[in-house]
Design a protein around this motif. Sequence first.
Motif, short mmCIF file in Angstrom:
data_model
loop_
_atom_site.label_atom_id
_atom_site.label_comp_id
_atom_site.label_asym_id
_atom_site.label_seq_id
_atom_site.Cartn_x
_atom_site.Cartn_y
_atom_site.Cartn_z
N PRO B 57 -66.43 63.92 -18.72
CA PRO B 57 -65.75 62.74 -18.87
C PRO B 57 -65.86 62.81 -20.59
CG PRO B 57 -67.98 62.73 -18.05
CD PRO B 57 -67.47 64.07 -17.86
N VAL B 58 -64.70 61.76 -20.91
CA VAL B 58 -64.67 61.51 -22.36
C VAL B 58 -64.93 59.88 -22.64
CG1 VAL B 58 -63.35 61.46 -24.54
CG2 VAL B 58 -62.91 63.23 -22.65
N PRO B 59 -66.16 59.73 -23.29
CA PRO B 59 -66.54 58.08 -23.44
C PRO B 59 -65.37 57.59 -24.16
CG PRO B 59 -68.45 59.63 -23.97
CD PRO B 59 -67.34 60.35 -23.57
N HIS B 60 -65.10 56.26 -23.74
CA HIS B 60 -64.12 55.64 -24.42
C HIS B 60 -62.72 55.91 -24.39
CE1 HIS B 60 -67.01 53.00 -27.18
NE2 HIS B 60 -67.66 53.80 -26.49
N ALA B 61 -62.66 56.88 -23.40
CA ALA B 61 -61.05 57.28 -23.12
C ALA B 61 -60.45 56.11 -22.01
CB ALA B 61 -61.02 58.61 -22.63
N PRO B 62 -59.05 56.09 -22.24
CA PRO B 62 -58.26 55.02 -21.27
C PRO B 62 -58.98 55.40 -20.09
CG PRO B 62 -56.91 56.02 -22.81
CD PRO B 62 -58.27 56.71 -23.18
N TYR B 64 -57.40 56.02 -17.20
CA TYR B 64 -56.85 56.96 -16.36
C TYR B 64 -57.05 58.45 -17.00
CZ TYR B 64 -53.70 56.14 -20.53
OH TYR B 64 -53.16 56.39 -21.74
N VAL B 65 -58.02 58.67 -18.07
CA VAL B 65 -58.17 59.88 -18.56
C VAL B 65 -59.37 59.96 -17.98
CG1 VAL B 65 -58.84 61.32 -20.47
CG2 VAL B 65 -57.05 60.06 -20.59
N LEU B 68 -61.71 66.14 -19.38
CA LEU B 68 -61.27 67.35 -19.95
C LEU B 68 -61.49 68.37 -18.81
CD1 LEU B 68 -62.07 67.07 -23.74
CD2 LEU B 68 -60.16 66.60 -22.60
N THR B 77 -56.14 67.88 -20.30
CA THR B 77 -56.64 66.43 -20.00
C THR B 77 -56.45 66.04 -18.56
OG1 THR B 77 -55.91 65.99 -22.41
CG2 THR B 77 -56.52 64.08 -20.72
N ILE B 163 -49.40 58.06 -21.60
CA ILE B 163 -50.54 58.63 -22.39
C ILE B 163 -50.60 59.11 -23.50
CG2 ILE B 163 -51.26 59.34 -19.90
CD1 ILE B 163 -51.03 62.14 -20.62
#
Lengths: 880, 169
Positions: B57-62, B64-65, B68, B77, B163
Amino acid sequence: MQIADGVLKEFIAEFNEMLERMGLGLSSPDSHRDPVELVRSIYRDIHTIKGNAMMFGLPLTGRLTHAIENLLDLLRQKKTPLSPELVTQLLGGLDYLQQISLSLSQHKHEPQIESAINQSVASFEAFYLRLNASETAVPTGASEPQPNIAAAVAAPASSPSAEAVQPNIERVAAKSNAEEGIQETIRVNVQVLDNIMNMVGELVLVKNQMQQRVKNLHEEDVQISQRLSVITSELQTEVMKTRMQPVGNVLNKFHRICRDLASELKKDISLEILGAETELDRALLEAIRDPLMHIVRNSIDHGIETPEERRRHQKPGQGKVSISAFHEGGQVIIQISDNGKGIDVERVRKKALEKGLITGDKPLTEKNILDLVFHPGFSTAEKISNVSGRGVGMDVVKTNIEKIGGTVELESKAGQGTVTTLRIPLTLAIIPALIIACQNQAFAIPQGRIVELIQIDPSTSEMHLESIEGSPFIRLRGLLIPIIPLQDLFSKTKPFSGGSRPVQTSNEYGILSIVILSSEGSTFGAIVDDIYDSTDIVVKPLGSGLDAVKLFSGATILGDGSIALTIDVTGIAEQANIKNRAKGQTEQKISAETMRLRDSTDYLVVELSEAGQYALPLSTVHRLEKIAIRDIQMSGEFKVCLYRDAILPIFSLSKILGYKEERDDVDASVIVLSRKGRLYGLRVAGILDIMTSDAEIDPTVSQRREICGGFIQNTEVYTIIDPFAVLDNCHPGADGGIAAPDDPAAEQARKVQRKKRRILLAEDSRFFRNQITHFLQDSGYTVVAAEDGLKAFNILKSSEGKSFDLLLSDIEMPNMTGLELAEAVRAEPGAKTLPMLAITSRYAANDIARGAKAGFDQYLEKLNRDELIKHIDASLGVVA
Amino acid sequence: MNASANAGVLSHSGSDANAHANAQKTQQYSAFYVHKHLYGIDVQSVQEVVKPMPVTPVPHAPPYVIGLINLRGQIATAVGLLELFETGKKSTPDMMNIICNIEGNLISLMVDEIGDVLEMTRTDFEETPATVPVAVARLLEGVFKTKDALMSVVSIEKVAAEIGIKKKS
């Protein structure tokens, strides 16, 4: 002719390559698909050689290639097919060029064959004229050039006839040499190198994954894997090398620029380049080209004076700019120094004032002022010239260098010159990083951004996490470092707002791991769950759709195949709002030196039920706590709560000051004060901030004893509260609750003894002078106050000087500092044993050492009344 | 976004006349299911289909993301169609990945189930019905009527635009 080795080598390599190409084309023109294109290509090569020769100052090469070019141009224009005669003529010319190239690579200069070249040039010109006169007038002169060449080549030698065969031999020799040259260097498309680099990056990752997997396998597999690992590492190193280029490739171009600029500006400047062979990744080399150019131009334009001016200042008329490049500590250092006039600090200061970059009220050190040069939009060039002063300034240099992970430093001595130092990492593709964990996920932090690692073990560590309104910070060597719990910052659901919940540790022992990071001049700490390992990572772009995520600069694949995001330190600083706070911090840093001169104090800013800003000297604050209202109970007429296994009395600061009591919310913000080893709580409506101020304190704002003055900072008025006076007031026997009453009889006995002692106080701040005098007198001492060190020294030297029993002195004072005072006093006969105590609002270990050296017996905190009196008592033998 | 604009995006049909001329041409679509609906994506834009992968997971990603994915050393992505379609459901790590390569950017569309490659004729194509929720319709090219179901065609271009992948012109 002085050409740097690297450049010459490159030139010769290219020269040989072109000779070979042309030779091949001319030797078999029929096999060439497109004769017209062949002529064009040869024309281009000759033209390039001509250009290079002119640049390097090779007259023979220049003349010959010019003649060849003219002939080829004719061919090109008229699209004349290559006749065999023409080919012979051209090949003859190439032979000479080959000879030159050989001499260049062996002796670094052109061979002594001027007359031969002249003849060859003449033959080319004749050919040109003939062709020009009639396109078809070739046949008769067909065999003519041949003897010419033989003669020409023979000419330099002593006996022409004996060496008439020279050209053929030379050609063969040169050819074999050229072949060797090919083995030494080949030109490779940069794209190919980049692809190889990427693939090696992938290979490293696969290898890492492989290593993880084979651990449990058969020994043979492990061995194979180890070999794979070794080979991969070596391959990686070698491939990295292919990307390395000598900085000379960029630096040597400056010779020309320097010469042109100097003549334009009517200056006499020599440029010296040292360490041109130092290698750097080509991407980085590309990135430093413009910044370097800017700095060199600056040196030439602003730095070096005109010859007349230089002579006026007893300097040699010729100025010198030198660029040196070298390796140091895994970085490449590039230093650009000039022996010009240096940076006019006063002019920079004026300019900065003019542009409103600084305000005039704070004195700045020279270093601070020099740093202003890096401020956006700063340019001191008085008139906008072609050379510099176009508004793009050192700030761009700084930004660009920082972008590639480097740093810029500026040093300047008036009249002596300026030194600019760039520190550049060796490569960008693979960077050393620290792998940390946050909520079971691995992240990578670039090592370059890490200042230090700190572990706080609450059971042993002296350092602890403190907080202001839930925003945690630590005190690190006298500095307040804001702390970001990464976990909070990364939490998706709750945007980071300063975090008002207690910091959690994933560690069962409550040990906190903090990574201290630096970003654009500000320093802050990040709490991480765990620190794993330091490793080299291959950074990949973050991936699509994540442009808006500023927290991460990329991602990397770890040995176990998992992905670690690379933390963008600047990004998290911004996200956590450190940047704004840090701005204040840097401004404070700028004037940190000067502030000491003006006695700055740290204050805790609190909110009361009444409007206005209230400040308490931070030195009086023991801890800040949030206490749940339901935990606060009544004990008699006082509010108390259980605090660290004891009863903490809690007083409302608002109420004591005559305002209405704080509203009961869920929690109460309580300032815990320590007095005589006992703890007291002062409740306030809110804790706002910690600030440092050196503003003049006006003690007359209130007659109340609890308010010791007011000051103005950034147009806000702050009222300073004396928390101890508050305790005295709210609680005459303020020693209820936790505190045990001091023995009044003993205190009385001490007071009597103190009456006979005289203390000389040197303190320049009126506020502190009054405060200290006041509480020393309160305790019984006789106090004489002096406004600075010199006044105090004069008093000591005067007739009444002998009557003092103790000197209490501030350190930072005008006219004579505390340290100077102490030294002067110790130098006086008869004052060698006078007890001397230093008082200051802040001090660190090295301050204490300096103080001790000057002669102070002790360093004490100014507003810590009890400590102060205790130490004075001890020094003067006052006992109960 | 209105429906007629959607139709215009179809790769081979600039106008209605063209659409008619191409009527007999067929096109292949990779079919998949999200939220129990049948969708298709142009088979040309699909690089591969992979089984569930660990997602970082990518913190602060939208929203729907999803994170990675390490796709054999390349980073892709992972985009959750459940989130993109605003279904109110969350993608889970056990979902299948349809890997698309958009101008060198690797995108993994996380879907519930992979279907077959379906061959569609243009005559069966219709614009996205106006009743389809905007959150979904804005990412569709249109709808194919198959014998027993409707297959909505997801436009990879629109997803890319959504995106934030910038087209290299």
